[in-house]
Structures are given as C-alpha cells and as structure tokens.
Scaffold this motif. Sequence first.
Motif, PDB file in Angstrom:
ATOM      1  N   UNK A 117      -3.350  -1.182   5.683  1.00 64.43           N
ATOM      2  CA  UNK A 117      -3.312  -0.621   4.194  1.00 64.43           C
ATOM      3  C   UNK A 117      -2.918  -1.668   3.140  1.00 64.43           C
ATOM      4  N   UNK A 118      -3.903  -1.734   2.210  1.00 63.14           N
ATOM      5  CA  UNK A 118      -3.671  -3.111   1.048  1.00 63.14           C
ATOM      6  C   UNK A 118      -2.989  -2.149   0.019  1.00 63.14           C
ATOM      7  N   UNK A 119      -1.869  -2.563  -0.498  1.00 63.28           N
ATOM      8  CA  UNK A 119      -1.291  -2.003  -1.623  1.00 63.28           C
ATOM      9  C   UNK A 119      -0.778  -2.926  -2.882  1.00 63.28           C
ATOM     10  N   UNK A 120      -0.636  -2.733  -3.611  1.00 62.95           N
ATOM     11  CA  UNK A 120       0.402  -3.512  -4.528  1.00 62.95           C
ATOM     12  C   UNK A 120       0.615  -5.443  -4.217  1.00 62.95           C
ATOM     13  N   UNK A 121      -0.885  -5.803  -3.964  1.00 69.54           N
ATOM     14  CA  UNK A 121      -1.039  -7.058  -3.275  1.00 69.54           C
ATOM     15  C   UNK A 121      -0.154  -7.426  -1.501  1.00 69.54           C
ATOM     16  N   UNK A 122       0.330  -6.326  -1.581  1.00 71.97           N
ATOM     17  CA  UNK A 122       0.683  -6.547   0.655  1.00 71.97           C
ATOM     18  C   UNK A 122       0.043  -6.031   1.292  1.00 71.97           C
ATOM     19  N   UNK A 123      -0.028  -6.611   2.892  1.00 72.44           N
ATOM     20  CA  UNK A 123      -1.031  -6.103   3.655  1.00 72.44           C
ATOM     21  C   UNK A 123      -0.160  -5.504   4.885  1.00 72.44           C
ATOM     22  N   UNK A 124      -0.403  -3.615   4.720  1.00 71.64           N
ATOM     23  CA  UNK A 124       0.429  -3.141   5.668  1.00 71.64           C
ATOM     24  C   UNK A 124      -0.289  -2.553   7.548  1.00 71.64           C
ATOM     25  N   UNK A 125       0.230  -2.909   8.277  1.00 73.83           N
ATOM     26  CA  UNK A 125      -0.871  -2.621   9.487  1.00 73.83           C
ATOM     27  C   UNK A 125       0.156  -1.421  10.550  1.00 73.83           C
ATOM     28  N   UNK A 126      -0.845  -0.548  11.124  1.00 75.83           N
ATOM     29  CA  UNK A 126      -0.408   0.365  11.167  1.00 75.83           C
ATOM     30  C   UNK A 126      -0.838   0.890  12.759  1.00 75.83           C
ATOM     31  N   UNK A 127      -0.402  -0.246  14.544  1.00 75.93           N
ATOM     32  CA  UNK A 127      -1.669   0.406  15.231  1.00 75.93           C
ATOM     33  C   UNK A 127      -1.754   1.299  14.956  1.00 75.93           C
ATOM     34  N   UNK A 128      -3.387   1.833  16.044  1.00 75.00           N
ATOM     35  CA  UNK A 128      -3.389   3.558  16.309  1.00 75.00           C
ATOM     36  C   UNK A 128      -2.955   3.580  17.195  1.00 75.00           C
ATOM     37  N   UNK A 129      -2.731   3.211  17.781  1.00 75.55           N
ATOM     38  CA  UNK A 129      -1.432   3.656  19.239  1.00 75.55           C
ATOM     39  C   UNK A 129      -0.006   4.056  18.689  1.00 75.55           C
ATOM     40  N   UNK A 130       1.079   3.725  17.892  1.00 72.67           N
ATOM     41  CA  UNK A 130       1.486   4.012  17.151  1.00 72.67           C
ATOM     42  C   UNK A 130       1.640   5.435  16.033  1.00 72.67           C
ATOM     43  N   UNK A 131       0.451   4.902  15.490  1.00 74.06           N
ATOM     44  CA  UNK A 131      -0.139   6.057  14.720  1.00 74.06           C
ATOM     45  C   UNK A 131       0.028   7.595  15.480  1.00 74.06           C
ATOM     46  N   UNK A 132      -0.701   7.586  16.515  1.00 78.31           N
ATOM     47  CA  UNK A 132      -0.837   8.815  17.430  1.00 78.31           C
ATOM     48  C   UNK A 132       0.152   9.242  18.052  1.00 78.31           C
ATOM     49  N   UNK A 133       1.352   8.159  18.400  1.00 74.82           N
ATOM     50  CA  UNK A 133       2.249   8.294  18.949  1.00 74.82           C
ATOM     51  C   UNK A 133       3.523   8.947  18.049  1.00 74.82           C
ATOM     52  N   UNK A 134       3.154   8.760  16.981  1.00 75.75           N
ATOM     53  CA  UNK A 134       4.156   8.896  15.801  1.00 75.75           C
ATOM     54  C   UNK A 134       3.609   9.793  15.158  1.00 75.75           C
ATOM     55  N   UNK A 135       3.759  11.068  14.668  1.00 75.41           N
ATOM     56  CA  UNK A 135       3.373  12.509  13.924  1.00 75.41           C
ATOM     57  C   UNK A 135       3.980  12.045  12.766  1.00 75.41           C
ATOM     58  N   UNK A 136       5.025  11.264  12.362  1.00 77.47           N
ATOM     59  CA  UNK A 136       5.514  11.893  10.954  1.00 77.47           C
ATOM     60  C   UNK A 136       4.543  10.006  10.280  1.00 77.47           C
TER      61      UNK A 136
END
Length: 469
Positions: free
Chosen positions: A256-275
Amino acid sequence: MDGRMGGTSLIGSTRGGSFLGRSLLAGVFALSLASCGVTYKSPSVRNQADGQPVVVVSMSPQTVSVANASPYASQSLPSVFFSAAGTGAGRGVGALPETPYLPDESQQAMQYRPLPDVTPEPYRIGVGDQLLLATKSNASSVEQLTGLLAAENSRQGYSVRGDGTIAIPAIGPIQVAGLTQDVAENRLFNALVDAGIDPTFSLEISEFNSQRVAVGGAVKNSVIVPITPSDLTLGEALIAAGGFDVRDRQFASIRVYRDGTLYQIPLDTYVENPGLKDKILKAGDAVFVDTTYDLDRALAFYQAKIDVISLRTSTRISSMEILQAEVGLRRSALEEQRSNFERRRALGEETQEFVYLTGEVNDQSRFALPYGRRATLADVLYAEGGFDTTTGDPSQIYVLRAETTSKGEGITAYHLNAENAAKLVLATKFEMRPSDVIFVEEQPITKWNRTLQQFLPSVLSAARSAAAG
C-alpha cells in the motif's frame, strides 16, 4: 369663420327674410355642386379595380376554411436564433496505463510493514461527486423548486465542478467541495431561503468520484474503488478487484502506497490475521498485490496510479475552463449575429412580409407578419388598436386579397359583417397572407358629416360673397 355669422345669422335671415335671400342661398348651393366639383369621395369596395374583377365573399366558417387553405409558409428566423452556445462534455483522459511488467524473482525474506490505522472522519464532498436533490413534498413543490428536482427524475443530479461548486437554476453556484453532507445541506438551505424558494428538500451523494483508491497487480481486475461515507477497508477494496490471482501465496504481498510511504503486508500474514481486512484506506491510497520483491518497481506502479488520479482531476479543471471560454466565445458570436440581423431588419435590408391596414382604423399602418407562425385578422386588427365604431362601420370590414383563379387575375374581398359582435370570432380564425389589405369602411353618418364639414364652409363663403355683391 364666425359661427354665429355663418350659422345662426344667415340661416335665421333665410327663414324669416326675403324671397331673394332664400333664392340666393339655394342658387349658390346648386352652383357649387354643379360647377365646382366640391364633393366628398370616400373609399369603398367596388366590383372593378383597374379592370380586374373584385369578388365579394361573405365571411363564414366555410369561406374562412377555404381562404386558409391557400398555400402559405411563414418566414423562419435565421438558424442563429435556434443555436445554443453550450457544447458537450470536456475531454476525457483515456484509460489508465497498463500495469507494469514485473518479472518473477527468487524468494527472499518478506518484511512486514504494518499499515497505520486511520481515524474515521465524516465524508467530505469533492470535485466530481454527483449530488442529488430530492423533495418530500407534492408536485407543486417541484414547480416551486424549478430545475432543482429535475435531477431526481433523471437520476443524474448535479456534478461538483472543478471550482468546487454546483450550479443551481435561479440560485447560481454554491460552494460545496470540502464540506460534509450536513454542512452542505445547511448552506443549500440558506441559499434557498435567501432566494425565496421553498427549502423543503433532502441532499444525498449519488456518486462518489472525488476520493478513490487504486487496486492492481495480481488481482482479478484492476479497478479504482470510490470511498464512501461508510469508509473503505482493505478487504472491501480487494473484493472489489475480484480477489487475489496468485499461484503461490508465499511469494505474494499486499503493498500500500500512502503519502509517499510504502507499506507491505505479506499475503500469508493477511490471511492469518483477519483484523487486517478491516484496515481503513484513505483517498489516494494505491494497493498493489505483488508477486515480486522488487520494491522499486512496485513504487513506480504506485506513482503511475497516483499520477493518473491527479491527471484526471487537473484535466477536469482544465476542460471546464476551456469549455467556459469556448461557450463564452460562441455566445458572443451568436449575440452579434442576432444583433446584426435585427439591425438589417430595422433598415429594411431583410425581406419581410407585411399586411396593410387602411380605412377607419386607428392607425393607418403596415403589420409585419410574425416569424414561424401565422397571424389572424384579429391579431393584425387589434395589435394596431382596432377601429373606432363611432366612425368605422363594423358591418363593412374587408380583407382584400389578390388571387389567381381559372378566370385570371382578380381580387377577392372577404367581407366580415361584425354588426353582430359574435361574428368577430371569425376574425380570430381568418389567417392573413402577405400583402393582404384590411379595409374598414366609414359609417354612413360619418360620410355625411365629413361631406358637410368640407362643403358647407365653401357654400357659406360663396353666400356671403353673393350677399355682399
């Protein structure tokens, strides 16, 4: 001439005077009629006019229908009077650029850079949003609000323009960009009250176009998802794109690119963490499902998406400015052409069709037949003040029309006997043709009075001269 001398004294002497006085007055009267040719001649409709036959036709519903059946096409205004200065919508910016090609790379340790939480805020109206004004009242309120409610029927509403306003008929532009819906309603309410319009309405945002999030990469469909008052979560944005389209989940990440900063969520982490699905996105965020570890290339994608969104906004503003300038130029050109036509017509340079009024009408004049429609006898007669029934004979109203028949050229005199005022209804049905002549004859008493007014001064003058000699 003194009235008493020419009237009371002379006539008195005739009645009580000598036979010589009476004989003298009678002789002078006869002599004037016979030798001077001093007679009053008034116009009337006769059977001949310079050798052409004049046919008198009594007006009736049947003869009016026959007269109206003669072929005639009224003049039309130049096309410039039917042109509008508006043009179509502004130029488009085309499709979004293609998603960049990203080659596969060997797996590396994928870093988790969590996306910061966003505090929910009320939705603020922006450029490109579509607003819908609706009423809760009956049909009379629709008439009172004029153009305000037309959008409810067409379901299109009002678009927030590049300058942040919406243009409402009878009110003008109202600044709404940057306002919440409640504040915009209050501003609109005050504008309606100030304009004296019933402020019974409701405001809703029918289309959300000003705040968006781009989603691309390894998803079913690359889309731009609008942000609405209910907020947009990361999970909803990915669902709007059709979900993931990856072979190996361990190689994929959500960036996710937001306000000049790049954030990264591994897909495994995204699936395992519903929040993480409930993370709220902001306007201008770019979400890219990546299957590579090349952050530089991912960053280029985000920047391209942001540039496209900015380009859309700037192009919309530029197109609006160009459109307004173009409309202004076209409106000026149209007004100049119309003004030139009016000047030419006033100077007699434009061909125009007329009907002529004569006889005992209030204004001996000509009447210009209207453009694009037909005029009736009543239109012409009463547009110029009608006629005075103390001098004009309502039983002798004529429309004189030159016509060609099987017997050759002739004149038809359509005779309206309006001694019964109900017959004036026929005048509202009888259609005029170019060069028609409307003639109202004198009252018989008017003709006699005018004869006396012109003749008696000569007789009395001659009588005084004879008496003096």
